[in-house]
Design an enzyme around this catalytic site. Structure first.
Site, PDB file in Angstrom:
ATOM      1  N   LYS A 182       0.877  -1.178   0.000  1.00  0.00           N
ATOM      2  CA  LYS A 182       0.000   0.000   0.000  1.00  0.00           C
ATOM      3  C   LYS A 182       0.908   1.220   0.000  1.00  0.00           C
ATOM      4  CE  LYS A 182      -1.957   3.048   1.887  1.00  0.00           C
ATOM      5  NZ  LYS A 182      -1.618   4.436   1.471  1.00  0.00           N
ATOM      6  N   GLU A 257       8.824   1.073  11.503  1.00  0.00           N
ATOM      7  CA  GLU A 257       9.915   2.044  11.379  1.00  0.00           C
ATOM      8  C   GLU A 257       9.264   3.418  11.388  1.00  0.00           C
ATOM      9  OE1 GLU A 257      12.208   0.798   7.977  1.00  0.00           O
ATOM     10  OE2 GLU A 257      12.938  -0.941   9.079  1.00  0.00           O
ATOM     11  N   CYS A 291      13.946  10.283   7.438  1.00  0.00           N
ATOM     12  CA  CYS A 291      13.645   9.839   8.810  1.00  0.00           C
ATOM     13  C   CYS A 291      14.868   9.956   9.710  1.00  0.00           C
ATOM     14  CB  CYS A 291      13.104   8.419   8.802  1.00  0.00           C
ATOM     15  SG  CYS A 291      14.196   7.247   8.005  1.00  0.00           S
ATOM     16  N   GLU A 389       9.206  16.090  15.550  1.00  0.00           N
ATOM     17  CA  GLU A 389       9.712  15.852  14.192  1.00  0.00           C
ATOM     18  C   GLU A 389       9.050  16.835  13.223  1.00  0.00           C
ATOM     19  OE1 GLU A 389       8.463  12.296  12.001  1.00  0.00           O
ATOM     20  OE2 GLU A 389      10.548  11.994  11.403  1.00  0.00           O
TER      21      GLU A 389
HETATM   22  P1  NAD Z   1       2.161   8.463   7.520  1.00  0.00           P
HETATM   23  O1  NAD Z   1       2.199   7.753   8.810  1.00  0.00           O
HETATM   24  O2  NAD Z   1       1.243   9.613   7.364  1.00  0.00           O
HETATM   25  O3  NAD Z   1       1.780   7.446   6.341  1.00  0.00           O
HETATM   26  C1  NAD Z   1       2.542   6.312   6.052  1.00  0.00           C
HETATM   27  C2  NAD Z   1       1.674   5.289   5.362  1.00  0.00           C
HETATM   28  O4  NAD Z   1       0.670   4.840   6.272  1.00  0.00           O
HETATM   29  C3  NAD Z   1       0.921   5.815   4.146  1.00  0.00           C
HETATM   30  O5  NAD Z   1       0.912   4.817   3.144  1.00  0.00           O
HETATM   31  C4  NAD Z   1      -0.480   6.045   4.687  1.00  0.00           C
HETATM   32  O6  NAD Z   1      -1.483   5.962   3.705  1.00  0.00           O
HETATM   33  C5  NAD Z   1      -0.602   4.905   5.669  1.00  0.00           C
HETATM   34  N1  NAD Z   1      -1.607   5.093   6.725  1.00  0.00           N
HETATM   35  C6  NAD Z   1      -2.008   6.255   7.307  1.00  0.00           C
HETATM   36  N2  NAD Z   1      -2.958   6.014   8.240  1.00  0.00           N
HETATM   37  C7  NAD Z   1      -3.151   4.674   8.268  1.00  0.00           C
HETATM   38  C8  NAD Z   1      -3.993   3.816   9.025  1.00  0.00           C
HETATM   39  N3  NAD Z   1      -4.834   4.288   9.947  1.00  0.00           N
HETATM   40  N4  NAD Z   1      -3.928   2.479   8.799  1.00  0.00           N
HETATM   41  C9  NAD Z   1      -3.082   1.974   7.874  1.00  0.00           C
HETATM   42  N5  NAD Z   1      -2.265   2.752   7.109  1.00  0.00           N
HETATM   43  C10 NAD Z   1      -2.300   4.083   7.309  1.00  0.00           C
HETATM   44  O7  NAD Z   1       3.663   8.864   7.221  1.00  0.00           O
HETATM   45  P2  NAD Z   1       4.216   9.743   6.015  1.00  0.00           P
HETATM   46  O8  NAD Z   1       3.827  11.164   6.299  1.00  0.00           O
HETATM   47  O9  NAD Z   1       3.843   9.117   4.725  1.00  0.00           O
HETATM   48  O10 NAD Z   1       5.800   9.554   6.149  1.00  0.00           O
HETATM   49  C11 NAD Z   1       6.597  10.360   6.925  1.00  0.00           C
HETATM   50  C12 NAD Z   1       6.918   9.700   8.255  1.00  0.00           C
HETATM   51  O11 NAD Z   1       7.557   8.447   8.028  1.00  0.00           O
HETATM   52  C13 NAD Z   1       7.882  10.489   9.116  1.00  0.00           C
HETATM   53  O12 NAD Z   1       7.458  10.448  10.449  1.00  0.00           O
HETATM   54  C14 NAD Z   1       9.201   9.727   8.962  1.00  0.00           C
HETATM   55  O13 NAD Z   1      10.116   9.885  10.011  1.00  0.00           O
HETATM   56  C15 NAD Z   1       8.713   8.328   8.852  1.00  0.00           C
HETATM   57  N6  NAD Z   1       9.718   7.480   8.219  1.00  0.00           N
HETATM   58  C16 NAD Z   1      10.409   6.588   9.007  1.00  0.00           C
HETATM   59  C17 NAD Z   1      11.405   5.782   8.439  1.00  0.00           C
HETATM   60  C18 NAD Z   1      12.169   4.798   9.289  1.00  0.00           C
HETATM   61  O14 NAD Z   1      12.818   3.941   8.717  1.00  0.00           O
HETATM   62  N7  NAD Z   1      12.106   4.866  10.600  1.00  0.00           N
HETATM   63  C19 NAD Z   1      11.689   5.891   7.078  1.00  0.00           C
HETATM   64  C20 NAD Z   1      10.969   6.815   6.319  1.00  0.00           C
HETATM   65  C21 NAD Z   1       9.981   7.601   6.899  1.00  0.00           C
END
Ligand code: NAD
Length: 510
Positions: A182, A257, A291, A389
């Site tokens: 997804k 993550e 991240c 963040e």
């Molecule tokens: P997000 O949490 O908004 O979304 C991530 C994914 O989750 C998307 O595909 C979204 O559609 C899905 N999602 C959202 N709500 C959901 C739910 N209720 N149930 C299931 N899926 C759901 O994150 P983002 O804004 O896309 O990405 C940025 C974040 O990701 C930052 O916090 C960043 O630090 C983190 N990140 C972490 C790593 C790591 O390895 N630790 C790597 C990259 C990004």
């Protein structure tokens, strides 16, 4: 609007059971490009019905198809072909990724090479990995039977989306799982390449499935689907908390993550220029949407003024411009809602600390999600820009007196993803690093990955560690099989006369 890369389909579709398909509902959503925030393509908007279809295809491929039953070498050969196909896409992928997510083109190129490497790495690993056997000579042998878990749900974020997707697809597929990806709704476009790639590489239908859509609909349905045994998620900590709760009723395996607020700690004996280069790159590369960004820089008081002066001078010269311009260092943030969030933090920062560079939209770029490289100095640890963040080109710089204070500051946040330590004192470097509450530490280095090492965070930054064989463990069950080699000794319930040699309840322990 600028012109999208040539050759994109009219609508980005789901990929289910080996075919590109529309949503069952026929619904689509707008995909915007970040330099004008205008719609340039439609994407299928999935919901529970599409996830049901994908889960049925993935389950059938797992239960009846060849994928989980292949010899590791056979599966590895196909994964190598996936890697080759990914690599062939390098230029095309860079163009799409840069257009869709706003990454500077120079930083977008090379993403395919990293994604391909993920497939080769896990292909090699499944051929080489060994499982434990425990021997009790003449009595029993116990061994581990590693089995793929089944259907894996992979939920990914919008920062370097294709590379993030590969980081989950490669170990999940290598383990023998079938998958449902997804992708993030802000950046669905490059993911359509996976359908073509998997097809050309000869991945059997139903092994790779993809459902696009919003987190609250498609993502939520995937997390709650009873046939999906494992959820691997990368995204925000708050989303991770929701997913954690939603996995609980099904007792699903999870790997998470999450976000970060990683410190770079610069001691007075550090290589000054190297620390300067690295801490600038660490937070302003990938538009600060990284991240592991070094978004808090802690600098020893004795070199603080000199460091701040040099840092601010360089930050002011960072070239903000169009993602497609090869001289651009910092381009447009992914989406207008994210841009607004970053701008809000900048306004908050102005009330909490001293703004030393940037602080808003560059004058020469009146539209699009452009933000100057923004530096706050003398940031107190209680400031929101120190604690939270921001995920954009904004850095908080804070002085410290000694090692003890540096450690306190480094650990005084809810996150624990990465840390960077700059010092030429080897003893301090190692002792200090070991005391930092983070999943990863780089000493005298920016974020240089080694695919064999653990990857992940502690505290609010994640659950479970991936990287190397650990990633395979997310997607595998390890079944213990015990075999008696000698005579069977069992306490004889119901038989007359216990003998003195009865083993009792303990059995023949190790
Ligand atoms: P997000 O949490 O908004 O979304 C991530 C994914 O989750 C998307 O595909 C979204 O559609 C899905 N999602 C959202 N709500 C959901 C739910 N209720 N149930 C299931 N899926 C759901 O994150 P983002 O804004 O896309 O990405 C940025 C974040 O990701 C930052 O916090 C960043 O630090 C983190 N990140 C972490 C790593 C790591 O390895 N630790 C790597 C990259 C990004």
């Amino acid at each position: 609007m600028t012109t999208p890369p040539a050759g994109l389909p009219e609508t980005i579709q789901h990929f289910i059971g080996g075919r590109f398909v529309d949503s069952v509902s026929g619904e689509t959503f707008d995909v915007l490009e970040p330099t004008t925030n205008s719609t340039y393509i439609q994407c299928a908007s999935g919901d529970a019905a599409d996830v049901d279809a994908a889960a049925a295809a993935a389950k059938q491929a797992f239960e009846e198809g060849p994928w989980p039953r292949m010899l590791p070498r056979e599966r590895a050969r196909i994964l190598y072909r996936v890697a080759d196909e990914v690599e062939k896409m390098n230029e095309r992928l860079a163009a799409i990724e840069s257009f869709d997510s706003g990454l500077p083109i120079r930083q977008a190129s090379g993403q395919a090479m990293r994604a391909a490497e993920n497939f080769r790495f896990f292909a090699d690993l499944i051929v080489a990995i060994e499982d434990n056997a425990f021997k009790m000579p003449g009595r029993q042998i116990n061994f581990v039977n590693r089995k793929p878990k089944g259907v894996a749900g992979l939920i990914t974020p919008w920062n370097t989306p294709f590379m993030q997707e590969s980081w989950k697809l490669a170990p999940a597929m290598a383990s023998g799982c079938t998958v449902i990806l997804k992708p993030a709704e802000f950046t669905p476009t490059s993911a359509y390449l996976w359908g073509e790639i998997m097809d050309r590489a000869g991945v059997p239908a139903g092994v790779f499935n993809m459902v696009h859509g919003f987190g609250e609909t498609a993502g939520d349905a995937l997390v709650k689907h009873p046939d999906v045994r494992v959820i691997s998620f990368t995204g925000e900590t708050t989303t991770g908390q929701t997913i954690y709760a939603n996995c609980a009723p099904h007792m699903k395996t999870m790997s998470m993550e999450l976000g970060g607020k990683s410190p770079a700690v610069v001691f007075e004996d550090a290589d000054f220029e190297a620390a300067l280069d690295s801490t600038l790159f660490g937070v302003f590369s990938l538009n600060g949407e990284r991240c592991t960004a070094s978004s808090r820089i802690l600098v020893q008081r004795s070199i603080y003024d000199r460091f701040v002066e040099a840092y601010v001078a360089r930050a002011k010269k960072i070239r903000v411009g169009a993602p497609s311009d090869p001289t651009t260092e910092l381009a447009a943030l992914v989406h207008s809602s994210h841009y607004e969030k970053v701008m809000e933090y900048i306004e908050i920062g102005k009330t909490e600390a001293t703004l030393a560079a940037g602080g808003g939209r560059p004058d020469q770029l009146p539209e699009g999600n452009y933000v100057e490289a923004t530096v706050f100095v003398d940031v107190p640890r209680t400031a929101r820009i120190f604690q939270e963040e921001i995920f954009g080109p904004v850095v908080a710089i804070t002085p410290f007196e000694d090692e003890a204070e540096a450690l306190e500051l480094a650990n005084d946040v809810k996150y624990g993803l990465a840390a960077y330590v700059w010092t030429n004192d080897i003893r301090r470097a190692i002792n200090f690093s070991q005391s930092i509450e983070s999943g990863m530490v780089w000493i005298n280095s920016h974020n240089v990955r080694d695919l064999r090492t653990p990857f992940g965070g502690v505290k609010g930054s994640g659950l479970g560690q991936e990287g190397g064989y650990r990633s395979l463990e997310v997607y595998s069950d390890q079944q213990a099989i015990h075999v008696t080699l000698g005579d069977v000794h069992t306490t004889r319930f119901g038989a007359t006369g216990y003998s003195e040699n009865d083993p009792g309840l303990a059995g023949p322990g190790a």
